[in-house]
Design a protein around this motif. Structure first.
Motif: not given
Length: 392
Positions: A5-10, A94-95, A123-127, A132-135
């Motif tokens: 599920q984490k991988a799917t979200l990312l 993601a994991d 992640v960087k620049g993608n709100a 979900e995955f803070p820098l």
């Protein structure tokens, strides 16, 4: 939250695909390069995705063992699968993300280096992704140097029985002779092994006398890249990879010898169109083996977000440039690195800001690619038809 599920979200955040499928491979179907560019790479992507889901979804899984496996693999690899960024990197990141802040840089340095690289890409620049995955702020500068043990052999006896002979003679000679031998041995040791206190004192005095080294001048990261005009002298299929070309490209090196560069462009250009062509080449990447061939640079291309085509970048006026002419960005000039340090991630930092505009002209942020011609005129760079595309 389960690993899948984490991988799917990312993947959804990165690709913008909001389909409900839990299969990350389905979600990136419109970006086939993320699934691997060769049969071997595709198989490796499948294996790593399966490994990630099995390891991180398993009840009572051994996280330390999983991180050790990943760290050993990444010791000699920039990405998880093959030589390119793939969905395997997204799924694994993601994991591992939630555990990153607790990972000691001295324990799994290669995992942390990879985490920093992937978060800059995905992640960087993608709100949506950042929510979900803070820098994560990672310190990669304090990895300890390996401890090197040096064995110092002072005296090597030529004969096997020499040691016993010396002992017998010393015993017969008495205390005086033994004292003399001890003094001689100490003299030999002093001659070979420096006095640590004296050595430290000398170094300290030398350091105090030496003037402070000037601070390295700061320069824009993008100016550290060495992007040049290149002329493809010859191009042929890679003997062991159907999707790859092996090109000989003149990039104006002083010795005049063309560089060998490997590019995954077979799907996009017939070999005839690659011959005698003017292109843009990133020249100071660290050389990398591509299926047995050492590639000494990377040809820059533009591609739309959906990955439906790939186009080589080229100067807008080929008559006013020559191999070796460098690209610069106005107001962001500097001296390119001889070779980009992979740990510094200069290319990965700036690449997301390399794009074509609505007129297919190549830009870094709001600065166009510019090539200074021999007449002093600035020549821009563009793709054939790709607008608002990514450059990589």
């Amino acid at each position: 939250m389960p690993a899948s599920q984490k991988a799917t979200l990312l993947v959804q955040a990165y690709t913008g695909n909001t389909e409900s499928s839990q299969d990350v491979k389905t979600l990136v179907a419109k970006k086939p390069e993320l699934l691997g560019t060769t049969p071997a790479e595709k198989s490796e992507v499948d294996s790593w995705i399966a490994w990630t889901e099995k390891v991180f979804d398993a009840a009572g899984c051994n996280i330390e063992e999983a991180l050790e496996t990943l760290d050993k693999h990444l010791k000699h690899n920039t990405y998880i699968a093959g030589n390119n960024f793939t969905v395997a990197d997204i799924a694994s990141f993601a994991d591992v993300h939630t555990r990153a802040e607790k990972i000691a840089v001295t324990t799994y340095p290669n995992v942390l280096r990879w985490i920093d690289l992937i978060q800059n890409i995905v992640v960087k620049g993608n709100a949506t992704a950042e929510k979900e995955f803070p820098l994560i702020a990672l310190d990669l500068e304090n990895v300890p140097e390996p401890v090197i043990t040096v064995a110092l052999t002072i005296i090597v006896l030529q004969k096997k029985d020499k040691k016993s002979e010396v002992k017998a003679e010393a015993a017969a000679a008495g205390a005086a002779a033994a004292a003399t031998a001890t003094a001689a041995a100490a003299a030999v040791t002093d001659a070979v092994v420096p006095d640590k206190k004296k050595e430290k004192k000398a170094k300290k005095e030398k350091k105090e006398k030496a003037p402070p080294a000037p601070a390295a001048p700061e320069q824009p990261v993008v100016s550290r890249l060495d992007i040049r005009v290149g002329h493809i002298v010859s191009c042929k299929k890679h003997e062991d990879a159907d999707a790859l070309y092996v090109e000989q490209i003149d990039v104006g090196d002083p010795e005049g010898v063309p560089r060998t560069i490997v590019s995954g462009l077979v799907k996009w250009y017939p070999v005839e169109e690659m011959q005698n062509r003017i292109v843009l080449v990133l020249c100071n990447l660290k050389p990398a083996n591509m299926r047995g061939v050492k590639s000494q640079g990377m040809v820059l291309c533009a591609s739309p977000a959906d990955g439906t085509k790939v186009e080589l970048l080229a100067p807008v006026d080929l008559t006013k440039v020559k191999p070796g002419d460098r690209v610069y960005f106005e107001g962001m000039e500097g001296t390119p690195e001889n070779v980009l340090n992979p740990k510094k991630k200069y290319w990965e930092t700036v690449q997301p800001d390399f794009k074509t505009n609505g007129e297919t002209v190549a830009y870094f942020q709001d600065k166009p690619f510019l090539i200074k011609s021999s007449s002093g005129e600035d020549i821009k760079v563009k793709a054939a038809t790709v607008t608002e595309g990514l450059i990589r």
